[in-house]
Design an enzyme around this catalytic site. Sequence first.
Site, PDB file in Angstrom:
ATOM      1  N   GLU A 123    -138.975 -31.580 -56.498  1.00 29.12           N
ATOM      2  CA  GLU A 123    -137.644 -31.525 -57.095  1.00 29.12           C
ATOM      3  C   GLU A 123    -137.671 -32.424 -58.326  1.00 29.12           C
ATOM      4  O   GLU A 123    -138.242 -33.519 -58.284  1.00 29.12           O
ATOM      5  CB  GLU A 123    -136.562 -31.983 -56.111  1.00 29.12           C
ATOM      6  CG  GLU A 123    -136.432 -31.109 -54.876  1.00 29.12           C
ATOM      7  CD  GLU A 123    -136.120 -29.660 -55.184  1.00 29.12           C
ATOM      8  OE1 GLU A 123    -135.462 -29.400 -56.227  1.00 29.12           O
ATOM      9  OE2 GLU A 123    -136.550 -28.785 -54.409  1.00 29.12           O
ATOM     10  N   ASP A 161    -144.392 -25.695 -60.236  1.00 27.84           N
ATOM     11  CA  ASP A 161    -144.603 -27.103 -59.885  1.00 27.84           C
ATOM     12  C   ASP A 161    -145.935 -27.631 -60.418  1.00 27.84           C
ATOM     13  O   ASP A 161    -145.978 -28.691 -61.062  1.00 27.84           O
ATOM     14  CB  ASP A 161    -144.530 -27.275 -58.360  1.00 27.84           C
ATOM     15  CG  ASP A 161    -143.201 -26.815 -57.796  1.00 27.84           C
ATOM     16  OD1 ASP A 161    -142.390 -27.653 -57.407  1.00 27.84           O
ATOM     17  OD2 ASP A 161    -142.966 -25.582 -57.743  1.00 27.84           O
ATOM     18  N   HIS A 218    -133.068 -26.405 -52.076  1.00 32.08           N
ATOM     19  CA  HIS A 218    -133.386 -27.194 -53.271  1.00 32.08           C
ATOM     20  C   HIS A 218    -133.505 -28.692 -52.968  1.00 32.08           C
ATOM     21  O   HIS A 218    -133.507 -29.496 -53.903  1.00 32.08           O
ATOM     22  CB  HIS A 218    -132.365 -26.971 -54.392  1.00 32.08           C
ATOM     23  CG  HIS A 218    -132.382 -25.573 -54.921  1.00 32.08           C
ATOM     24  ND1 HIS A 218    -133.503 -24.997 -55.488  1.00 32.08           N
ATOM     25  CD2 HIS A 218    -131.419 -24.629 -54.955  1.00 32.08           C
ATOM     26  CE1 HIS A 218    -133.222 -23.758 -55.849  1.00 32.08           C
ATOM     27  NE2 HIS A 218    -131.977 -23.502 -55.537  1.00 32.08           N
ATOM     28  N   ASP A 238    -137.108 -27.567 -48.217  1.00 33.11           N
ATOM     29  CA  ASP A 238    -137.761 -26.365 -48.745  1.00 33.11           C
ATOM     30  C   ASP A 238    -139.208 -26.278 -48.277  1.00 33.11           C
ATOM     31  O   ASP A 238    -139.706 -25.191 -47.954  1.00 33.11           O
ATOM     32  CB  ASP A 238    -137.704 -26.362 -50.267  1.00 33.11           C
ATOM     33  CG  ASP A 238    -136.311 -26.041 -50.801  1.00 33.11           C
ATOM     34  OD1 ASP A 238    -135.426 -25.721 -49.980  1.00 33.11           O
ATOM     35  OD2 ASP A 238    -136.102 -26.125 -52.028  1.00 33.11           O
TER      36      ASP A 238
END
Length: 396
Positions: A109, A209, A269, A274
Amino acid sequence: RSPDAGSSPRTFKLLTARPRQQLSELRRIASIHGDDMSHTSTGDPGGHRRKRQNRVQTGSAGSPSSTTRQPRQARQPRQPRQPPGGGGGGRAAGGGGNGFRYWLVMDFEATCEKDDRSWPNEIIEFPAVLVDPATRQVVDEFRSMVRPTERPTLTQFCTELTSITQDQVDSAPELKEVLQSFDAWLATHGISEGEGDGRALSIWCGDWDLKTCLPRECARKALRGVVPPVLRQWCNIKFPFCEVMGSKKRRGMDGMLSELRIELVGHHHLGIDDSRNIAKIALALAARGGVESIAATSHASDVTMYRKGNGLVSAREQAAEAVDDDISSPAWPSQSSSSSPSPSSSPSLITIGNLQRDKKPTGAFDLRCDRQNIHLGNPFKMIAHAHITSAPLPHH
């Protein structure tokens, strides 16, 4: 085909003509040589005629009595791919599918702002869920908040999206420290190097990511040689999902959970939630298509941020345990120096600080040591060399 059609103009004309002209030429040749043209075709020019004949029902006299279309058969659902050797949940001998002992399910995140693609994303949550595909159980979890340094204040949109608050990141370590802690955690499970019997495959819901977020942040912050090698390749779970489920559309995490009839647990999120949900997706796909269906789909194009797989994690941990932080590194002897410690002196572990060359980071270097020599350098430049003549170092 004409018997003398080796390199004659007739053959050249036949091969270069269009399909209808080829058919006419073949019929003309057959009428001369008496060949049976009932099954002759070049490029299947008469395929459309045979397809039409299959739709015609002939009467007793052989003439078409009625023309009807055959009903189109219903499309059969795609069967999930079975692994070699039997059942859908099979496991290769000695480890998980494709030689991986563990799955490392992760989801970063990062800071963000609504409708602002130019925002410099910084990782604020670094989670990982370690799964054993053989037992289909979660082995361990890692989670650390990360303090952003470029734009330390979280936007309201970011907090509402991730549920991560400003207090959580203010007291968190920076990215470099988190990467070192993560590397040490991987080393406890024997998977930090990404090779050998303890190989692990990292699984993500997308490529952003590791393909975009982490490389860009490491480049902006000049972080080199700090990311564990196990993350140099990864699996985008969307690809195995499409293959196993027979879907042409790549879905998000919530869409895959819905189609697999798995409940979304936690806050969407939020990285750790997740990661747990993505792990459930991977296990469900492995149950349908075998653990071999969960394979690497992407590789890192820029490897400057990755640490070389040479065991520096254990060396760093051992040095931290044996040496106080305030001890400065002694001068390294040159490679050509003949001076050496006296046999009566005992060797000591030393920490290596930030090596610099022309006021720029030197990047990643190899630290190779045996019971008599220590080499610090890379394939292109030797930074330091030391020869040990006193008592041998401990086993670590």
